[in-house]
Scaffold this motif. Structure first.
Motif, PDB file in Angstrom:
ATOM      1  N   TYR A 186     -35.936  17.288  -0.659  1.00  0.00           N
ATOM      2  CA  TYR A 186     -36.289  17.152  -2.095  1.00  0.00           C
ATOM      3  C   TYR A 186     -37.193  18.124  -2.371  1.00  0.00           C
ATOM      4  O   TYR A 186     -38.114  18.713  -1.544  1.00  0.00           O
ATOM      5  CB  TYR A 186     -36.563  15.662  -2.569  1.00  0.00           C
ATOM      6  N   ILE A 187     -37.427  18.156  -3.835  1.00  0.00           N
ATOM      7  CA  ILE A 187     -38.814  19.052  -4.293  1.00  0.00           C
ATOM      8  C   ILE A 187     -39.889  18.101  -4.962  1.00  0.00           C
ATOM      9  O   ILE A 187     -39.538  17.472  -5.902  1.00  0.00           O
ATOM     10  CB  ILE A 187     -38.289  20.217  -5.330  1.00  0.00           C
ATOM     11  N   SER A 188     -40.873  17.972  -4.233  1.00  0.00           N
ATOM     12  CA  SER A 188     -41.944  17.211  -5.210  1.00  0.00           C
ATOM     13  C   SER A 188     -42.243  17.511  -6.402  1.00  0.00           C
ATOM     14  O   SER A 188     -42.292  18.520  -6.742  1.00  0.00           O
ATOM     15  CB  SER A 188     -43.192  16.976  -4.212  1.00  0.00           C
ATOM     16  N   ASP A 189     -42.889  16.373  -7.258  1.00  0.00           N
ATOM     17  CA  ASP A 189     -43.299  16.537  -8.582  1.00  0.00           C
ATOM     18  C   ASP A 189     -44.382  17.613  -8.518  1.00  0.00           C
ATOM     19  O   ASP A 189     -44.447  18.420  -9.656  1.00  0.00           O
ATOM     20  CB  ASP A 189     -43.815  15.275  -9.406  1.00  0.00           C
ATOM     21  N   SER A 190     -45.305  17.285  -7.668  1.00  0.00           N
ATOM     22  CA  SER A 190     -46.328  18.588  -7.696  1.00  0.00           C
ATOM     23  C   SER A 190     -46.011  19.977  -7.503  1.00  0.00           C
ATOM     24  O   SER A 190     -46.423  20.680  -8.367  1.00  0.00           O
ATOM     25  CB  SER A 190     -47.312  18.256  -6.458  1.00  0.00           C
ATOM     26  N   MET A 191     -45.001  20.233  -6.643  1.00  0.00           N
ATOM     27  CA  MET A 191     -44.019  21.673  -6.423  1.00  0.00           C
ATOM     28  C   MET A 191     -43.651  22.057  -7.742  1.00  0.00           C
ATOM     29  O   MET A 191     -43.777  23.110  -8.370  1.00  0.00           O
ATOM     30  CB  MET A 191     -43.410  21.594  -5.451  1.00  0.00           C
ATOM     31  N   ILE A 192     -42.879  21.107  -8.469  1.00  0.00           N
ATOM     32  CA  ILE A 192     -42.173  21.438  -9.815  1.00  0.00           C
ATOM     33  C   ILE A 192     -43.355  21.828 -10.725  1.00  0.00           C
ATOM     34  O   ILE A 192     -43.259  22.988 -11.408  1.00  0.00           O
ATOM     35  CB  ILE A 192     -41.244  20.294 -10.106  1.00  0.00           C
ATOM     36  N   LEU A 193     -44.248  20.884 -10.821  1.00  0.00           N
ATOM     37  CA  LEU A 193     -45.478  21.225 -11.960  1.00  0.00           C
ATOM     38  C   LEU A 193     -46.043  22.702 -11.530  1.00  0.00           C
ATOM     39  O   LEU A 193     -46.185  23.263 -12.856  1.00  0.00           O
ATOM     40  CB  LEU A 193     -46.572  20.197 -11.724  1.00  0.00           C
ATOM     41  N   LEU A 194     -46.409  22.673 -10.463  1.00  0.00           N
ATOM     42  CA  LEU A 194     -46.974  23.953  -9.981  1.00  0.00           C
ATOM     43  C   LEU A 194     -46.122  25.438 -10.382  1.00  0.00           C
ATOM     44  O   LEU A 194     -46.629  26.461 -10.810  1.00  0.00           O
ATOM     45  CB  LEU A 194     -47.591  24.032  -8.604  1.00  0.00           C
ATOM     46  N   ASN A 195     -45.025  25.087  -9.978  1.00  0.00           N
ATOM     47  CA  ASN A 195     -43.904  26.431 -10.227  1.00  0.00           C
ATOM     48  C   ASN A 195     -43.927  26.527 -11.853  1.00  0.00           C
ATOM     49  O   ASN A 195     -43.898  27.903 -12.074  1.00  0.00           O
ATOM     50  CB  ASN A 195     -42.664  26.240  -9.629  1.00  0.00           C
ATOM     51  N   VAL A 196     -43.749  25.613 -12.351  1.00  0.00           N
ATOM     52  CA  VAL A 196     -43.633  25.625 -14.114  1.00  0.00           C
ATOM     53  C   VAL A 196     -44.973  26.251 -14.744  1.00  0.00           C
ATOM     54  O   VAL A 196     -44.832  27.165 -15.357  1.00  0.00           O
ATOM     55  CB  VAL A 196     -43.434  24.201 -14.568  1.00  0.00           C
ATOM     56  N   PHE A 197     -46.009  25.670 -14.273  1.00  0.00           N
ATOM     57  CA  PHE A 197     -47.363  26.204 -14.890  1.00  0.00           C
ATOM     58  C   PHE A 197     -47.354  27.620 -14.688  1.00  0.00           C
ATOM     59  O   PHE A 197     -47.773  28.404 -15.337  1.00  0.00           O
ATOM     60  CB  PHE A 197     -48.402  25.528 -13.999  1.00  0.00           C
ATOM     61  N   GLN A 198     -47.343  28.018 -13.162  1.00  0.00           N
ATOM     62  CA  GLN A 198     -47.624  29.489 -12.742  1.00  0.00           C
ATOM     63  C   GLN A 198     -46.365  30.534 -13.567  1.00  0.00           C
ATOM     64  O   GLN A 198     -46.549  31.753 -13.815  1.00  0.00           O
ATOM     65  CB  GLN A 198     -47.767  29.655 -11.381  1.00  0.00           C
ATOM     66  N   PHE A 199     -45.207  29.869 -13.577  1.00  0.00           N
ATOM     67  CA  PHE A 199     -44.039  30.777 -14.133  1.00  0.00           C
ATOM     68  C   PHE A 199     -44.600  30.951 -15.683  1.00  0.00           C
ATOM     69  O   PHE A 199     -44.291  32.101 -16.093  1.00  0.00           O
ATOM     70  CB  PHE A 199     -42.708  30.084 -14.062  1.00  0.00           C
ATOM     71  N   ILE A 200     -45.097  29.949 -16.510  1.00  0.00           N
ATOM     72  CA  ILE A 200     -45.220  30.178 -17.633  1.00  0.00           C
ATOM     73  C   ILE A 200     -46.329  31.342 -17.671  1.00  0.00           C
ATOM     74  O   ILE A 200     -46.315  32.263 -18.704  1.00  0.00           O
ATOM     75  CB  ILE A 200     -45.751  28.977 -18.298  1.00  0.00           C
ATOM     76  N   TYR A 201     -47.250  31.253 -16.993  1.00  0.00           N
ATOM     77  CA  TYR A 201     -48.353  32.208 -17.007  1.00  0.00           C
ATOM     78  C   TYR A 201     -47.655  33.623 -16.679  1.00  0.00           C
ATOM     79  O   TYR A 201     -48.103  34.594 -17.525  1.00  0.00           O
ATOM     80  CB  TYR A 201     -49.379  32.047 -15.985  1.00  0.00           C
ATOM     81  N   VAL A 202     -47.059  33.727 -15.968  1.00  0.00           N
ATOM     82  CA  VAL A 202     -46.169  35.257 -15.745  1.00  0.00           C
ATOM     83  C   VAL A 202     -45.456  35.665 -16.635  1.00  0.00           C
ATOM     84  O   VAL A 202     -45.389  36.723 -17.248  1.00  0.00           O
ATOM     85  CB  VAL A 202     -45.590  35.087 -14.296  1.00  0.00           C
ATOM     86  N   ILE A 203     -44.526  34.695 -17.077  1.00  0.00           N
ATOM     87  CA  ILE A 203     -43.474  34.967 -18.234  1.00  0.00           C
ATOM     88  C   ILE A 203     -44.507  35.363 -19.414  1.00  0.00           C
ATOM     89  O   ILE A 203     -44.099  36.086 -20.382  1.00  0.00           O
ATOM     90  CB  ILE A 203     -42.683  33.902 -18.584  1.00  0.00           C
ATOM     91  N   ASP A 204     -45.539  34.533 -19.830  1.00  0.00           N
ATOM     92  CA  ASP A 204     -46.379  34.836 -20.868  1.00  0.00           C
ATOM     93  C   ASP A 204     -47.064  36.207 -20.788  1.00  0.00           C
ATOM     94  O   ASP A 204     -47.358  37.145 -21.745  1.00  0.00           O
ATOM     95  CB  ASP A 204     -47.513  33.788 -20.919  1.00  0.00           C
ATOM     96  N   SER A 205     -47.467  36.618 -19.425  1.00  0.00           N
ATOM     97  CA  SER A 205     -47.945  37.953 -19.336  1.00  0.00           C
ATOM     98  C   SER A 205     -47.116  38.824 -19.616  1.00  0.00           C
ATOM     99  O   SER A 205     -47.701  40.058 -20.040  1.00  0.00           O
ATOM    100  CB  SER A 205     -48.535  38.065 -17.961  1.00  0.00           C
ATOM    101  N   ALA A 206     -45.811  38.627 -19.295  1.00  0.00           N
ATOM    102  CA  ALA A 206     -44.905  39.723 -19.338  1.00  0.00           C
ATOM    103  C   ALA A 206     -44.502  39.806 -20.978  1.00  0.00           C
ATOM    104  O   ALA A 206     -44.389  40.773 -21.434  1.00  0.00           O
ATOM    105  CB  ALA A 206     -43.497  39.356 -18.532  1.00  0.00           C
TER     106      ALA A 206
END
Length: 436
Positions: A238-258
């Motif tokens: 399974y993928i933990s809620d913490s891992m999902i949250l972290l991936n979403v947060f940092q992905f948003i940062y990267v996509i926002d930078s792009a």
């Protein structure tokens, strides 16, 4: 800033000359002020930071892997890293994007930049999604990243050194024509190599500094996070809620930078700093391999936040984002004389500029940095309190913001003089209200 050497009084005429042309500002003035304590600091950082990345790697992996040094120098990882970097260079040329003009340089010219970072990132995402369908979720590319992470670290560090030497020697090819960074023209090779001698190292329209600012490091950051989530699922089912949250947060940062890639054209990294080892290492190695400490920890030790934990972390992230975006939007609106900011108080300077001293900018002189830092904490909290190592990013980011604030303060003090002193009396706090 370049000094204005235009004569302010009549020129004396020589017997053979009626008048003389006023002296032009020097294109590449000698650097008189050095940062990081000069050569000793440059050497210390150039040696110390690569070592720190390995220390942090083993702090997450644990002492059981100390004996496995075969993964440090990994030929497969080196080949993969070179394919990644130059593959992104290929996408720069192939993928369409609009062309924008940069800021005016000190010789009166401007450079043109191709803005296709977002399109390139979307291509990478599309390829990974397609591979996921083809491999039924196995994604061997992500497995490779997880298994060869140590080799990728070594490859990125080595490539940073090579790239720094390349741009340093390149800066001597066109003497008198190449614009050098104000901070990188000391004449001391080690320091100039470290801080960056040439302001805009380019190969045709390909701007090396602008390219490295976003693409190889930030995109790899998201890839590594995805690889850690994939590894967690393979290991625990399974993928933990913490891992999902972290991936979403940092992905948003990267996509926002792009999405906001063009905003980089006005950043101090692009307009003022040279491109040397400091930026090359920071962009290519430090960002992807230290900003992912949290996901690498969670890949081995899942943390389940639950409903209240998730709400708390999301709330802190939202608060930081609100402060960051709202303050920057207010500043931009004020600069554009938007009617919504007509009621805000300001200080009129002798240069003709206005210093906003109200709203968000009446709370702290760099209130946007405070919002940014709160978001950095929200990236660390999903790991819980098992180890201080996963909070490295927040600590490092605080140091980075304070250093940036110090540079901003010095620049504004030089530009505005007494008006800046008056402004500081009205807006007392630098970044954190009532603290700093």
């Amino acid at each position: 800033m370049a000094s204005d050497n235009t004569a302010s009084e009549p020129l004396l005429a020589s017997p053979n000359t009626i008048s003389e042309q006023p002296a032009k500002p020097e294109l590449n003035p000698k650097t008189t002020h050095v940062e990081f304590s000069g050569v000793p600091g440059a050497l210390g950082i150039s040696i110390g930071l690569p070592i720190l990345i390995y220390v942090l790697y083993y702090a997450i992996e644990g002492p059981t892997n100390f004996e496995d040094f075969s993964k440090v120098f990994d030929v497969e990882a080196l080949a993969a890293y070179l394919l990644w970097f130059f593959g992104l260079v290929g996408l720069f040329y192939i993928v369409p994007g609009r062309v924008m003009e940069g800021t005016v340089l000190r010789d009166g010219t401007t450079l043109w930049y191709k803005m296709n970072g977002l399109n390139c990132f979307l291509v990478i995402i599309a390829v990974l999604i397609a591979r996921g369908f083809i491999t039924h979720g196995e994604l061997p590319e992500l497995v490779f990243v997880y298994d060869h992470l140590l080799g990728l670290i070594t490859s990125s560090i080595g490539f940073s050194f090579v790239l720094a030497f390349f741009v340093y020697f390149k800066s001597f090819l066109k003497p008198g024509k190449t614009i050098l960074a104000y901070g990188g023209n000391t004449g001391k090779p080690i320091f100039d190599w470290f801080i960056g001698r040439e302001l805009n190292p380019r190969l045709g329209m390909f701007d090396i500094k602008f390219f490295c600012e976003l693409r190889p490091g930030l995109f790899l950051w998201s890839i590594i996070n995805a690889a850690m989530a994939h590894a967690q699922y393979r290991k625990f089912g399974y993928i933990s809620d913490s891992m999902i949250l972290l991936n979403v947060f940092q992905f948003i940062y990267v996509i926002d930078s792009a999405v906001l890639e063009s905003k980089n054209l006005t950043m101090i990294d692009i307009t003022t700093d040279g491109f040397g080892f400091m930026l090359a290492f920071g962009d290519l190695a430090l960002v992807p391999f230290t900003y992912t400490l949290q996901s690498r920890f969670l890949a081995q030790t899942p943390v389940n936040l639950g409903v209240y934990g998730t709400i708390g972390v999301v709330g802190l992230k939202a608060l930081g984002y609100y402060i960051f975006r709202s303050s920057n939007s207010q500043k931009n609106a004020f600069k554009q004389n938007d009617p919504s900011t007509a009621h805000l108080k300001f200080i009129k300077t002798k240069t003709g500029s206005k210093l906003l001293a109200d709203g968000w900018w009446g709370v702290a002189r760099h209130i946007n940095y405070f919002g940014d830092w709160l978001m950095s904490i929200s990236w660390c909290l999903p790991t819980g309190f098992h180890t201080p190592v996963t909070y490295f990013y927040s600590l490092y980011f605080a140091i980075l913001l304070i250093h940036r604030e110090t540079r901003d303060e010095a620049k504004c003090s030089e530009k505005y003089g007494e008006d800046w002193v008056t402004y500081k009396k009205q807006v007392r706090w630098k970044i954190v209200p009532y603290v700093y």
